[in-house]
Scaffold this motif. Structure first.
Motif, PDB file in Angstrom:
ATOM      1  N   ALA A 226       0.833  -1.213   0.000  1.00  0.00           N
ATOM      2  CA  ALA A 226       0.000   0.000   0.000  1.00  0.00           C
ATOM      3  C   ALA A 226       0.861   1.254   0.000  1.00  0.00           C
ATOM      4  CB  ALA A 226      -0.921  -0.007   1.222  1.00  0.00           C
ATOM      5  N   VAL A 227       1.939   1.255   0.767  1.00  0.00           N
ATOM      6  CA  VAL A 227       2.827   2.412   0.785  1.00  0.00           C
ATOM      7  C   VAL A 227       3.498   2.589  -0.571  1.00  0.00           C
ATOM      8  CG1 VAL A 227       4.931   3.362   1.797  1.00  0.00           C
ATOM      9  CG2 VAL A 227       3.197   2.345   3.271  1.00  0.00           C
ATOM     10  N   ALA A 228       3.893   1.475  -1.190  1.00  0.00           N
ATOM     11  CA  ALA A 228       4.494   1.568  -2.520  1.00  0.00           C
ATOM     12  C   ALA A 228       3.505   2.178  -3.502  1.00  0.00           C
ATOM     13  CB  ALA A 228       4.938   0.188  -2.986  1.00  0.00           C
ATOM     14  N   GLY A 229       2.223   1.771  -3.407  1.00  0.00           N
ATOM     15  CA  GLY A 229       1.215   2.362  -4.275  1.00  0.00           C
ATOM     16  C   GLY A 229       0.997   3.836  -4.000  1.00  0.00           C
ATOM     17  N   TYR A 230       1.044   4.206  -2.717  1.00  0.00           N
ATOM     18  CA  TYR A 230       0.883   5.619  -2.349  1.00  0.00           C
ATOM     19  C   TYR A 230       2.029   6.459  -2.918  1.00  0.00           C
ATOM     20  CZ  TYR A 230       0.747   9.732   0.704  1.00  0.00           C
ATOM     21  OH  TYR A 230       0.732  11.009   1.193  1.00  0.00           O
ATOM     22  N   ARG A 231       3.226   5.897  -2.868  1.00  0.00           N
ATOM     23  CA  ARG A 231       4.396   6.651  -3.323  1.00  0.00           C
ATOM     24  C   ARG A 231       4.567   6.627  -4.833  1.00  0.00           C
ATOM     25  NH1 ARG A 231       8.869   4.384   1.069  1.00  0.00           N
ATOM     26  NH2 ARG A 231       8.698   6.108   2.581  1.00  0.00           N
ATOM     27  N   ALA A 232       3.939   5.662  -5.498  1.00  0.00           N
ATOM     28  CA  ALA A 232       4.222   5.424  -6.912  1.00  0.00           C
ATOM     29  C   ALA A 232       4.079   6.665  -7.791  1.00  0.00           C
ATOM     30  CB  ALA A 232       3.331   4.289  -7.427  1.00  0.00           C
ATOM     31  N   PRO A 233       3.003   7.448  -7.681  1.00  0.00           N
ATOM     32  CA  PRO A 233       2.898   8.618  -8.560  1.00  0.00           C
ATOM     33  C   PRO A 233       4.050   9.614  -8.361  1.00  0.00           C
ATOM     34  CG  PRO A 233       0.774   8.116  -7.580  1.00  0.00           C
ATOM     35  CD  PRO A 233       1.776   7.267  -6.868  1.00  0.00           C
ATOM     36  N   ALA A 234       4.407   9.863  -7.099  1.00  0.00           N
ATOM     37  CA  ALA A 234       5.501  10.799  -6.835  1.00  0.00           C
ATOM     38  C   ALA A 234       6.835  10.236  -7.334  1.00  0.00           C
ATOM     39  CB  ALA A 234       5.590  11.107  -5.338  1.00  0.00           C
ATOM     40  N   VAL A 235       7.024   8.918  -7.172  1.00  0.00           N
ATOM     41  CA  VAL A 235       8.266   8.303  -7.644  1.00  0.00           C
ATOM     42  C   VAL A 235       8.337   8.392  -9.169  1.00  0.00           C
ATOM     43  CG1 VAL A 235       9.534   6.127  -7.826  1.00  0.00           C
ATOM     44  CG2 VAL A 235       8.468   6.775  -5.663  1.00  0.00           C
ATOM     45  N   ARG A 236       7.228   8.101  -9.819  1.00  0.00           N
ATOM     46  CA  ARG A 236       7.217   8.150 -11.284  1.00  0.00           C
ATOM     47  C   ARG A 236       7.491   9.568 -11.784  1.00  0.00           C
ATOM     48  NH1 ARG A 236       5.758   4.774 -15.200  1.00  0.00           N
ATOM     49  NH2 ARG A 236       5.338   5.701 -17.245  1.00  0.00           N
ATOM     50  N   ALA A 237       6.893  10.542 -11.106  1.00  0.00           N
ATOM     51  CA  ALA A 237       7.126  11.928 -11.521  1.00  0.00           C
ATOM     52  C   ALA A 237       8.594  12.316 -11.328  1.00  0.00           C
ATOM     53  CB  ALA A 237       6.222  12.865 -10.724  1.00  0.00           C
ATOM     54  N   ALA A 238       9.180  11.888 -10.213  1.00  0.00           N
ATOM     55  CA  ALA A 238      10.582  12.227  -9.955  1.00  0.00           C
ATOM     56  C   ALA A 238      11.506  11.555 -10.958  1.00  0.00           C
ATOM     57  CB  ALA A 238      10.964  11.821  -8.531  1.00  0.00           C
ATOM     58  N   LEU A 239      11.253  10.270 -11.264  1.00  0.00           N
ATOM     59  CA  LEU A 239      12.111   9.561 -12.217  1.00  0.00           C
ATOM     60  C   LEU A 239      11.902  10.079 -13.634  1.00  0.00           C
ATOM     61  CD1 LEU A 239      11.819   5.865 -10.939  1.00  0.00           C
ATOM     62  CD2 LEU A 239      13.602   7.547 -10.469  1.00  0.00           C
ATOM     63  N   SER A 240      10.700  10.564 -13.921  1.00  0.00           N
ATOM     64  CA  SER A 240      10.431  11.114 -15.260  1.00  0.00           C
ATOM     65  C   SER A 240      11.171  12.432 -15.473  1.00  0.00           C
ATOM     66  CB  SER A 240       8.926  11.309 -15.453  1.00  0.00           C
ATOM     67  OG  SER A 240       8.253  10.066 -15.416  1.00  0.00           O
ATOM     68  N   ALA A 241      11.502  13.112 -14.386  1.00  0.00           N
ATOM     69  CA  ALA A 241      12.259  14.363 -14.486  1.00  0.00           C
ATOM     70  C   ALA A 241      13.752  14.156 -14.268  1.00  0.00           C
ATOM     71  CB  ALA A 241      11.718  15.363 -13.465  1.00  0.00           C
ATOM     72  N   MET A 242      14.162  12.909 -14.038  1.00  0.00           N
ATOM     73  CA  MET A 242      15.562  12.617 -13.708  1.00  0.00           C
ATOM     74  C   MET A 242      16.322  12.256 -14.983  1.00  0.00           C
ATOM     75  SD  MET A 242      16.865   9.932 -10.781  1.00  0.00           S
ATOM     76  CE  MET A 242      15.747  10.667  -9.579  1.00  0.00           C
ATOM     77  N   PRO A 243      17.367  13.013 -15.323  1.00  0.00           N
ATOM     78  CA  PRO A 243      18.093  12.744 -16.570  1.00  0.00           C
ATOM     79  C   PRO A 243      18.887  11.443 -16.509  1.00  0.00           C
ATOM     80  CG  PRO A 243      19.224  14.413 -15.290  1.00  0.00           C
ATOM     81  CD  PRO A 243      17.929  14.150 -14.587  1.00  0.00           C
ATOM     82  N   LEU A 244      19.253  10.941 -17.689  1.00  0.00           N
ATOM     83  CA  LEU A 244      19.993   9.684 -17.762  1.00  0.00           C
ATOM     84  C   LEU A 244      21.312   9.734 -17.015  1.00  0.00           C
ATOM     85  CD1 LEU A 244      19.499   8.656 -21.514  1.00  0.00           C
ATOM     86  CD2 LEU A 244      18.431   7.635 -19.506  1.00  0.00           C
ATOM     87  N   ASP A 245      21.927  10.911 -16.951  1.00  0.00           N
ATOM     88  CA  ASP A 245      23.236  11.008 -16.300  1.00  0.00           C
ATOM     89  C   ASP A 245      23.184  10.548 -14.848  1.00  0.00           C
ATOM     90  OD1 ASP A 245      24.281  11.989 -18.628  1.00  0.00           O
ATOM     91  OD2 ASP A 245      24.063  14.097 -18.068  1.00  0.00           O
ATOM     92  N   ALA A 246      22.012  10.586 -14.229  1.00  0.00           N
ATOM     93  CA  ALA A 246      21.902  10.160 -12.832  1.00  0.00           C
ATOM     94  C   ALA A 246      22.217   8.688 -12.665  1.00  0.00           C
ATOM     95  CB  ALA A 246      20.495  10.459 -12.304  1.00  0.00           C
ATOM     96  N   LEU A 247      22.095   7.892 -13.754  1.00  0.00           N
ATOM     97  CA  LEU A 247      22.373   6.461 -13.657  1.00  0.00           C
ATOM     98  C   LEU A 247      23.824   6.202 -13.266  1.00  0.00           C
ATOM     99  CD1 LEU A 247      20.465   5.310 -16.867  1.00  0.00           C
ATOM    100  CD2 LEU A 247      19.778   4.858 -14.504  1.00  0.00           C
ATOM    101  N   ALA A 248      24.710   7.076 -13.729  1.00  0.00           N
ATOM    102  CA  ALA A 248      26.132   6.874 -13.448  1.00  0.00           C
ATOM    103  C   ALA A 248      26.448   7.028 -11.971  1.00  0.00           C
ATOM    104  CB  ALA A 248      26.964   7.859 -14.267  1.00  0.00           C
ATOM    105  N   ASP A 249      25.567   7.676 -11.212  1.00  0.00           N
ATOM    106  CA  ASP A 249      25.830   7.903  -9.791  1.00  0.00           C
ATOM    107  C   ASP A 249      25.639   6.649  -8.947  1.00  0.00           C
ATOM    108  OD1 ASP A 249      26.324  10.556 -10.382  1.00  0.00           O
ATOM    109  OD2 ASP A 249      24.264  11.201  -9.956  1.00  0.00           O
ATOM    110  N   VAL A 250      24.970   5.622  -9.486  1.00  0.00           N
ATOM    111  CA  VAL A 250      24.654   4.448  -8.670  1.00  0.00           C
ATOM    112  C   VAL A 250      25.231   3.158  -9.245  1.00  0.00           C
ATOM    113  CG1 VAL A 250      22.569   5.442  -7.671  1.00  0.00           C
ATOM    114  CG2 VAL A 250      22.420   4.221  -9.854  1.00  0.00           C
TER     115      VAL A 250
END
Length: 889
Positions: A226-250
């Motif tokens: 349920a918490v994952a579902g609650y967070r999902a829209p905000a997570v999707r919005a954040a990842l949709s605004a996150m550029p590809l270069d962020a992948l190199a950080d992890v």
């Protein structure tokens, strides 16, 4: 020892042969002594090495803390006897040790080299071999002579037998750490042993707790979903605004991102959405795709963990699912409030796995500064919790989870915290305490078996701080749950054997204390107040529990508490009531605090007018802290009181708290207001000056704006608290306001009726108004059903306003809180607002978490009143002298 050269004529050879025969006997005896002692030492070493190989590491708070070896009776007895044999080895001095070394190393070599000295061998050997035998012969002669002088034979006889100083028949496994056995020196550190009385129930307790957690696992998994579902829209919005270069950080893998960009994949979310087609892109194989998707999923997890869970005041599907999952989890749990104990059980699981029916004792070696007694306490905590879980049943299903949530939101947020979904800044929860004290507080155990609710992390820290420091001020901002922190201290002391506690509070919060004790603990509260106070006091004396009384009851005035059972802890709520050391109630409280082992002063405003008030409270607790520190700067003052004072702010620890919107609304005086105001200024009547803008009904702009605010609240489904210092102001409002009006809640309302009034207000529909005198409704009450607060005039003491607002903007509030300050322009309200800035600055510097370098001036209510009246009289009443008439002559 003899070392010199010698000559070998026939006589010398004879002497050397005689010496060799004597030395050979000694060498054989020395070899036997050395073999025996080495075998004894090797037996101990082997046993300890075996224990070390089979020992387990037990962590505490994530760090290896104890190394524990499990011994059966046979192993323990065998080790004891091996250590006894070692202890009974004869002592050797430096010269004796050197002799043993010579007799077991150099002497055998010399005997071998001197075999050529026999008459036959001497005759048939070459001159070279004869010459090489000379030093050996000389050495043996001198060794024999030295041995005769020093009675080596007697020494070897002594070293060949145990001393018998330690009788093994009188020792058992329980004596393993007897200093005479020397085990501590062999294993290092501060070893200890625990017998079966401590650890015997550990395997069962860990198994039972894990079984209970397993029973709750489906409900917990549903909560995670349920918490994952609650967070999902905000997570999707954040990842949709996150550029590809962020992948190199992890990831450490080399990522070639150009093929993705050419395919229109430019964000982390796009990588996840189109992961199935990645290998169809030029230059991307399976390994590259796995690296990309793995890095994207890592960013998704990190982003999800950072998303706050803020449940709204009105349900939506995602929030409703979280609340329903929380209610389900809480309904089936038998481990409520056991989060910390379950973590300890996980730490102890490796130890529980190697303890069985054959285990006689544990050998504990601390790997950090925590002694072995800490492990014993941890085991006892897990066993107690398992016993409690065994007799606990879940709350059961909730018919309407959302209604239950709105009725007790703070409990639901505590559940979220226990589940790990409220991220708290631990450092913010430590207030201004020095690092050494923080560590001591973190290591303090807190037993919560007598609590029926979970604690937030900062609340647990506050309770442990009070236990470590024994007498403290808990000065958290209003609305953070100081009551539950104090109750947690009493619950811990109760669990460790204490029986009698005392809470002293103002009449207005006495009922709240009784309700909190009943709702959040299994302790018994006794109301030592009102007509039946004698019967309640007698029941408290006989049965124990928490006596809840007020500052000025007959029981307190007579100090009857001193004639009863020993009080383990006293809680003084709203401790600003005893800030004046000259008042009798303050002196009574001081004597009470001095007479007990633990004392907790609760106040969000330890200083209302000047630093002396803060000094008074600290002096009740730890008089020596401020000795010799007069007129010190704020930073030095805060450092000095740190051992007795902990304060956290809402902003620092309540990440889920809705927004607080504060608006200053400046309004003109109406015509009738202005006439009355001028008359009050002329009379020098400050109290009348402050309230005239609210006394002329609809003709007063302040009243008109108040009506508008209430109407807006009704349209938005919100409830309103209206605060004023003046009873006549509150008394004039019920007929002017729309919707249901409750109150006024003022000093004339009996303590028992205050909570009922708040309950009725909380059950009313939107648009309901609670009228409250700021000196009554702003103290010690929980009025979070309201989300609109109106202050009809500025208070001479800004702490009163802060308290009043905090009655609504507090832990568990679900709505943003609107604060409207109604202020009269070009009048007394302006003067008060200007002067009060000094008092706010003083509080911030000395009592809040921020500190500056310079002290602030002290400003009392009387001084502010004098200045305000003087300024207004000069402004309105001063008539400049008439200008002289022009001289027309």
């Amino acid at each position: 020892m003899p070392r010199g050269p010698g000559k070998l004529d026939k006589q010398a050879r004879r002497e050397a042969r005689d010496a060799a025969r004597v030395v050979a006997v000694w060498a054989e005896e020395a070899a036997r002594v050395r073999g025996w002692t080495d075998a004894v030492h090797e037996d101990v070493r082997r046993r300890l090495a075996d224990l070390d190989a089979r020992s387990v590491s037990v962590p505490h708070r994530g760090a290896p803390t104890w190394r524990v070896a499990v011994l059966s009776r046979a192993e323990a007895d065998g080790l004891v006897h091996a250590l006894v044999a070692r202890a009974n080895l004869p002592r050797t001095g430096a010269e004796e040790s050197a002799a043993l070394t010579d007799l077991t190393t150099r002497a055998p070599a010399a005997l071998a080299g001197a075999r050529v000295l026999s008459p036959v061998r001497w005759a048939f050997n070459t001159p070279g071999r004869r010459a090489r035998a000379v030093p050996h012969a000389t050495y043996l002669v001198e060794l024999a002579a030295w041995g005769a002088r020093t009675r080596v034979a007697s020494t070897l006889e002594r070293l060949a037998a145990p001393t018998g100083e330690l009788d093994p028949t009188g020792l058992s496994a329980a004596d393993l750490l007897d200093p005479r056995l020397g085990l501590a020196a062999l294993v290092g550190g501060r070893p200890a042993t625990l017998d079966g009385a401590w650890f015997g129930e550990l395997p069962r307790a860990v198994a039972d707790l894990r079984a209970a957690a397993a029973e709750e696992a489906p409900a917990r998994a549903a909560l995670d979903e349920a918490v994952a579902g609650y967070r999902a829209p905000a997570v999707r919005a954040a990842l949709s605004a996150m550029p590809l270069d962020a992948l190199a950080d992890v990831t450490t893998a080399l990522l070639q991102l150009a093929p993705l960009r050419r395919a229109g994949i430019t964000t982390v979310q796009a990588v996840l959405d189109r992961r199935a087609e990645l290998t169809s892109l030029p230059g991307i194989g399976n390994v590259f795709r796995d690296n990309l998707v793995g890095a994207a999923r890592t960013l998704a997890r990190v982003t999800a963990d950072e998303q706050p869970v803020r449940l709204p005041g009105t349900p939506d599907p995602a929030a409703g699912a979280v609340v329903a999952a929380l209610a389900r989890w809480d309904g089936v749990r038998r481990t409520q409030g056991a989060g910390a104990d379950l973590a300890i059980a996980d730490d102890l699981a490796p130890l529980a796995a190697v303890v069985d029916d054959t285990t006689e004792l544990l050998l504990v070696r601390p790997e950090r500064e925590l002694p072995a007694s800490g492990l014993a306490d941890a085991i006892a905590t897990v066993v107690r919790r398992a016993d409690l879980v065994a007799v606990t049943t879940g709350r059961g299903p909730v018919a309407d989870p959302w209604a239950d949530f709105t009725a007790r939101p703070a409990d639901y947020y505590a559940l979220l915290g226990e589940a790990g979904y409220l991220t708290e800044d631990q450092r913010a929860g430590h207030g201004d305490l020095p690092a050494g004290l923080v560590e001591a507080v973190r290591e303090q155990a807190l037993r919560t078996e007598a609590l029926t609710v979970a604690l937030r992390g900062y609340q647990s820290f506050g309770a442990r701080f009070a236990l470590v420091q024994r007498k403290v001020v808990l000065g958290d901002e209003m609305g953070l749950g100081k009551t539950i922190e104090a109750l947690a201290v009493l619950a811990h002391l109760w669990a460790t054997g204490a029986t009698h506690f005392l809470v002293v509070c103002p009449p207005g919060v006495l009922v709240n204390w009784l309700r909190e004790v009943a709702a959040r603990s299994t302790l018994t509260a006794h109301r030592v107040h009102g007509e039946e106070w004698r019967e309640a006091a007698a029941a408290w004396v006989a049965d124990g529990g928490i006596a809840v009384t007020t500052y000025d009851t007959t029981w307190m005035e007579s100090e009857a508490w001193a004639e009863g059972p020993r009080i383990a802890c006293v809680v003084v709520d709203e401790a600003q009531y005893v800030k004046n050391p000259e008042a009798q109630r303050s002196q009574r409280v001081a004597r009470l605090v001095a007479a007990v082992d633990h004392a907790i002063l609760l106040t969000g405003t330890p200083m209302q007018n000047h630093v002396g008030e803060f000094r008074t409270l600290v002096a009740y607790l730890q008089p020596g802290l401020l000795a010799g520190l007069d007129d010190v700067a704020p930073r030095a003052f805060r450092r000095a009181v740190a051992p007795a004072y902990l304060r956290r702010s809402q902003e620092d620890v309540l990440t889920e708290l809705p927004e607080l919107v504060e608006v200053e609304e400046w309004l003109p005086l109406g015509p009738r207001d202005l006439d009355a105001y001028r008359a009050a200024v002329a009379a020098g009547n400050l109290m009348q000056m402050r309230r005239v803008a609210m006394l002329h009904g609809a003709e007063s702009p302040k009243v008109g704006r108040l009506v508008e605010i209430v109407e807006e609240a009704e349209d938005n489904g919100r409830r309103v608290i209206v605060y004023s210092f003046f009873r006549d102001v509150l008394g004039s409002l019920p007929e002017l306001l729309p919707g249901p009006v409750f109150g006024p809640l003022d000093g004339s309302v009996p303590a028992a009726a205050r909570q009922s009034l708040i309950d009725d207000f909380s059950a009313a529909e939107g648009g309901a108004v609670l009228l409250a005198q700021v000196t009554t409704g702003g103290v010690g009450l929980n009025i979070q059903a309201a989300s609109v607060v109106v202050l009809c005039e500025p208070q001479l003491n800004p702490a009163l306003e802060a308290q009043a607002v905090a009655r609504a903007h507090r832990m568990g509030q679900l709505h943003s809180v609107q604060v409207h300050r109604l202020l009269s322009e070009d009048a007394v309200d302006e003067r008060i607002t200007e002067l009060l800035s000094h008092k706010r600055q003083l509080f911030e510097e000395y009592a809040a978490t921020s500190v500056t370098a310079d002290a602030s001036p002290e400003a009392t209510d009387a001084e502010i009143a004098r200045q305000v009246v003087a300024v207004e009289q000069e402004r309105l009443l001063y008539q400049p002298p008439a200008a002289p008439a022009p001289d027309d002559a």
